[in-house]
Design a protein around this motif. Structure first.
Motif, mmCIF file in Angstrom:
data_model
loop_
_atom_site.group_PDB
_atom_site.id
_atom_site.type_symbol
_atom_site.label_atom_id
_atom_site.label_comp_id
_atom_site.label_asym_id
_atom_site.label_seq_id
_atom_site.Cartn_x
_atom_site.Cartn_y
_atom_site.Cartn_z
ATOM 1 N N LEU A 19 1.331 6.585 -6.981
ATOM 2 C CA LEU A 19 2.413 5.834 -6.350
ATOM 3 C C LEU A 19 2.077 5.496 -4.903
ATOM 4 C CD1 LEU A 19 5.569 7.678 -7.740
ATOM 5 C CD2 LEU A 19 4.621 5.489 -8.467
ATOM 6 N N TYR A 20 1.471 6.439 -4.199
ATOM 7 C CA TYR A 20 1.027 6.155 -2.829
ATOM 8 C C TYR A 20 -0.043 5.050 -2.846
ATOM 9 C CZ TYR A 20 3.250 10.665 -1.874
ATOM 10 O OH TYR A 20 4.133 11.719 -1.784
ATOM 11 N N LEU A 21 -0.913 5.106 -3.836
ATOM 12 C CA LEU A 21 -1.955 4.099 -3.949
ATOM 13 C C LEU A 21 -1.355 2.726 -4.278
ATOM 14 C CD1 LEU A 21 -5.018 3.492 -4.024
ATOM 15 C CD2 LEU A 21 -4.978 4.099 -6.448
ATOM 16 N N GLN A 22 -0.309 2.735 -5.100
ATOM 17 C CA GLN A 22 0.331 1.482 -5.485
ATOM 18 C C GLN A 22 0.906 0.728 -4.279
ATOM 19 O OE1 GLN A 22 3.369 2.081 -8.410
ATOM 20 N NE2 GLN A 22 3.846 -0.079 -8.639
ATOM 21 N N GLU A 23 1.351 1.474 -3.270
ATOM 22 C CA GLU A 23 1.891 0.848 -2.077
ATOM 23 C C GLU A 23 0.812 0.216 -1.210
ATOM 24 O OE1 GLU A 23 4.030 3.801 0.036
ATOM 25 O OE2 GLU A 23 5.603 4.027 -1.473
ATOM 26 N N ASN A 24 -0.445 0.568 -1.436
ATOM 27 C CA ASN A 24 -1.510 0.159 -0.513
ATOM 28 C C ASN A 24 -2.593 -0.696 -1.143
ATOM 29 O OD1 ASN A 24 -0.925 1.763 2.133
ATOM 30 N ND2 ASN A 24 -0.657 3.267 0.512
ATOM 31 N N VAL A 25 -2.423 -1.098 -2.406
ATOM 32 C CA VAL A 25 -3.440 -1.951 -3.036
ATOM 33 C C VAL A 25 -2.785 -3.246 -3.510
ATOM 34 C CG1 VAL A 25 -4.914 -0.050 -3.744
ATOM 35 C CG2 VAL A 25 -3.103 -0.819 -5.283
#
Length: 227
Positions: free
Chosen positions: A221-227
């Motif tokens: 989820l953290y990655l989803q915000e940044n890719v």
């Protein structure tokens, strides 16, 4: 003999060598490798199907850029599940009850997602610190709150995994001690307590797998915000 219940969470040492290193290396040799055959056995087939389902569940919401992380995050999830389950065996040590180890997993991966966001889409990454439509007087306060929330994420990841596993192990230890104490005094109550202990052990097996999945889910989820 343990002096207190928390001694089980101390990293054991043999001949001056911390056995946590052995505990971290052991899970990798337990998984079978696929053979060069057309049809694999049931264990390898089940292993491949489980990994495929977990990968599909975690990475479907992400765009193409986030799929590069699939191998890393799925490997970490399998590793955490193995460590958590092996720690439930008698006379074993659970490395994931150590906050330092969990933070060593959480901080670099969280920082990598932040760096990826700042490199690929800096405007959107910084825009998360200030929700759209915020009144002007609340802007400084919200920026501070969102910044604190951003930097507390790795701590939440590590503490969640440590606290859940530690609480479960302590509860199992307390109930098991109660069974041994009550057995010569009140056998019927001891048998009922042992039944509760068995159910709690099954619950702890589920918690061991769920917490590893939640750890990777939050990272995705953290990655989803940044890719």
């Amino acid at each position: 003999m343990m002096l207190n219940f928390f001694d089980q969470f101390m990293s054991p040492v043999l001949l001056g060598i911390p056995l946590i290193a052995l505990a971290l290396l052991l899970p990798w040799i337990l998984f079978p490798n696929p053979a060069a055959r057309w049809i694999n056995n049931r264990l390898i087939t089940l292993q491949g199907w489980s990994i495929s389902q977990a990968t599909h569940q975690l990475f479907t919401p992400l765009n193409q850029g986030g799929h590069k992380w699939a191998t890393l995050l799925i490997s970490l999830m399998i590793f955490l599940i193995s460590l958590n389950l092996l720690g439930l065996l008698p006379y074993t040590f659970t490395p994931t009850t150590q906050l330092s180890l969990n933070m060593a997993f959480a901080v670099p991966l969280w920082l990598a997602t932040v760096i990826v966001g700042l490199r690929n889409q800096p405007t959107i990454a910084l825009g998360h610190l200030l929700p759209e439509g915020t009144p002007l007087p609340l802007i400084p306060v919200l920026i501070i709150i969102e910044t604190i929330s951003l930097f507390i994420r790795p701590l939440a990841l590590g503490v969640r995994l440590t606290a859940n596993l530690t609480a479960g192990h302590l509860l199992i230890q307390l109930i098991a001690t109660a069974v041994f104490v009550l057995l010569p005094l009140m056998p019927t109550v001891a048998i009922l307590t042992a039944s509760v202990l068995f159910l709690l052990t099954l619950l702890e097996v589920a918690v061991a797998m769920i917490q590893a999945y939640v750890f990777i889910l939050l990272l995705s989820l953290y990655l989803q915000e940044n890719v």
